[in-house]
Design a protein around this motif. Structure first.
Motif, PDB file in Angstrom:
ATOM      1  N   UNK A  48      40.592  37.179  41.596  1.00  0.00           N
ATOM      2  CA  UNK A  48      40.338  36.124  42.568  1.00  0.00           C
ATOM      3  C   UNK A  48      40.223  37.076  43.787  1.00  0.00           C
ATOM      4  N   UNK A  49      39.408  36.506  45.010  1.00  0.00           N
ATOM      5  CA  UNK A  49      39.144  37.304  45.924  1.00  0.00           C
ATOM      6  C   UNK A  49      39.537  36.279  47.169  1.00  0.00           C
ATOM      7  N   UNK A  50      40.328  36.717  48.129  1.00  0.00           N
ATOM      8  CA  UNK A  50      40.708  35.952  49.404  1.00  0.00           C
ATOM      9  C   UNK A  50      40.178  36.901  50.499  1.00  0.00           C
ATOM     10  N   UNK A  51      39.021  36.555  51.330  1.00  0.00           N
ATOM     11  CA  UNK A  51      38.501  36.919  52.328  1.00  0.00           C
ATOM     12  C   UNK A  51      39.014  36.579  53.702  1.00  0.00           C
ATOM     13  N   UNK A  52      39.663  37.465  54.468  1.00  0.00           N
ATOM     14  CA  UNK A  52      40.244  36.834  55.847  1.00  0.00           C
ATOM     15  C   UNK A  52      39.802  38.102  56.706  1.00  0.00           C
ATOM     16  N   UNK A  53      40.975  38.571  57.571  1.00  0.00           N
ATOM     17  CA  UNK A  53      40.558  39.687  58.392  1.00  0.00           C
ATOM     18  C   UNK A  53      40.679  41.060  57.621  1.00  0.00           C
ATOM     19  N   UNK A  54      41.373  40.866  56.455  1.00  0.00           N
ATOM     20  CA  UNK A  54      41.522  41.830  55.371  1.00  0.00           C
ATOM     21  C   UNK A  54      41.226  40.937  54.273  1.00  0.00           C
ATOM     22  N   UNK A  55      40.736  41.795  53.163  1.00  0.00           N
ATOM     23  CA  UNK A  55      40.442  41.124  51.794  1.00  0.00           C
ATOM     24  C   UNK A  55      41.462  41.153  50.782  1.00  0.00           C
ATOM     25  N   UNK A  56      42.118  40.306  50.184  1.00  0.00           N
ATOM     26  CA  UNK A  56      43.014  40.327  49.360  1.00  0.00           C
ATOM     27  C   UNK A  56      42.391  40.072  47.891  1.00  0.00           C
ATOM     28  N   UNK A  57      42.659  41.108  47.021  1.00  0.00           N
ATOM     29  CA  UNK A  57      41.971  40.940  45.845  1.00  0.00           C
ATOM     30  C   UNK A  57      43.070  40.783  44.764  1.00  0.00           C
ATOM     31  N   UNK A  58      43.261  39.766  44.025  1.00  0.00           N
ATOM     32  CA  UNK A  58      43.909  39.914  42.889  1.00  0.00           C
ATOM     33  C   UNK A  58      43.419  40.217  41.585  1.00  0.00           C
ATOM     34  N   UNK A  59      44.061  40.861  40.852  1.00  0.00           N
ATOM     35  CA  UNK A  59      43.607  41.464  39.527  1.00  0.00           C
ATOM     36  C   UNK A  59      44.343  40.878  38.422  1.00  0.00           C
ATOM     37  N   UNK A  60      43.442  40.715  37.233  1.00  0.00           N
ATOM     38  CA  UNK A  60      44.251  40.506  35.977  1.00  0.00           C
ATOM     39  C   UNK A  60      45.368  41.176  35.755  1.00  0.00           C
ATOM     40  N   UNK A  61      46.605  40.439  35.325  1.00  0.00           N
ATOM     41  CA  UNK A  61      47.752  41.102  35.233  1.00  0.00           C
ATOM     42  C   UNK A  61      48.492  41.153  36.330  1.00  0.00           C
ATOM     43  N   UNK A  62      48.103  40.339  37.322  1.00  0.00           N
ATOM     44  CA  UNK A  62      49.410  40.385  38.696  1.00  0.00           C
ATOM     45  C   UNK A  62      49.110  41.270  39.815  1.00  0.00           C
ATOM     46  N   UNK A  63      48.416  42.299  39.703  1.00  0.00           N
ATOM     47  CA  UNK A  63      48.226  43.469  40.660  1.00  0.00           C
ATOM     48  C   UNK A  63      47.416  42.861  41.819  1.00  0.00           C
ATOM     49  N   UNK A  64      47.785  43.334  42.897  1.00  0.00           N
ATOM     50  CA  UNK A  64      47.091  42.771  44.182  1.00  0.00           C
ATOM     51  C   UNK A  64      46.894  44.063  45.007  1.00  0.00           C
ATOM     52  N   UNK A  65      45.639  44.162  45.638  1.00  0.00           N
ATOM     53  CA  UNK A  65      45.294  45.178  46.600  1.00  0.00           C
ATOM     54  C   UNK A  65      44.892  44.481  48.014  1.00  0.00           C
ATOM     55  N   UNK A  66      45.026  44.885  49.005  1.00  0.00           N
ATOM     56  CA  UNK A  66      44.476  44.502  50.364  1.00  0.00           C
ATOM     57  C   UNK A  66      43.846  45.379  50.953  1.00  0.00           C
ATOM     58  N   UNK A  67      42.743  45.238  51.222  1.00  0.00           N
ATOM     59  CA  UNK A  67      41.436  46.339  51.435  1.00  0.00           C
ATOM     60  C   UNK A  67      40.852  45.791  52.966  1.00  0.00           C
TER      61      UNK A  67
END
Length: 171
Positions: free
Chosen positions: A139-158
């Motif tokens: 899943x991808x949540x776009x805001x001021x930063x982009x939060x990307x959720x990965x399969x398996x539960x990892x999350x990156x904020x870019x």
């Protein structure tokens, strides 16, 4: 029955609702970790063609063997010749064994780049730049930063304009 302070160690895990990373033919890639990301070996490409890491290990073995053979050639010329012939095969074979059996990893090819704010669910991307492990976007949540959720539960904020490397898993 678990309480708020306990964990039920004998309960079954909740079934995954989304499929994990898969190869183009539907198989599970080598090197898939419990965290949902995939270890990869394809960090060097010539154009659109990945270079086998086993080949790189064989070339490194050849260079080391040539240096050792140069020191041995006067005292043991036959041993020096055998060393130059055998060492690349042993180094390449040992690396292949390591990346297929001991610490499995999938070859991967970078196929392009994309801004983080244009990612879509199901895409495979490098987690930390142009080389390294691969994750499948859930899943991808776009805001001021982009939060990307990965399969398996990892999350990156870019940052929204961060360039991420899209990947195709090969085996």
């Amino acid at each position: 029955m678990p309480t708020e302070d306990e964990v039920d160690l004998f309960s079954k895990a909740a079934p995954a609702t989304e499929p994990g990373p898969r190869l183009a033919d539907g198989r599970t890639p080598r090197g898939l970790t419990p965290g949902g990301w995939v270890r990869t070996t394809g960090w060097l490409q010539v154009g659109h063609h990945p270079v086998s890491s086993a080949l790189l290990a064989a070339v490194a073995g050849l260079l080391a063997a040539v240096v050792l053979a140069a020191a041995l050639v006067r005292a043991q010329p036959v041993a020096a010749g055998v060393l130059v012939l055998v060492t690349p095969v042993v180094c390449g074979g040992a690396w292949w064994l390591f990346t297929t059996r001991l610490k499995p990893a999938s070859p991967a090819r970078n196929v392009g780049t994309s801004p983080a704010n244009e990612l879509a669910a199901g895409e495979h991307v490098r987690l930390y730049g142009s080389i390294g492990p691969v994750g499948q976007v859930a899943a991808v949540t776009v805001g001021e930063d982009v939060e990307v959720d990965f399969h398996g539960g990892a999350r990156q904020t870019w940052p929204a304009d961060r360039t991420v490397h899209l990947v195709r898993l090969l085996a």
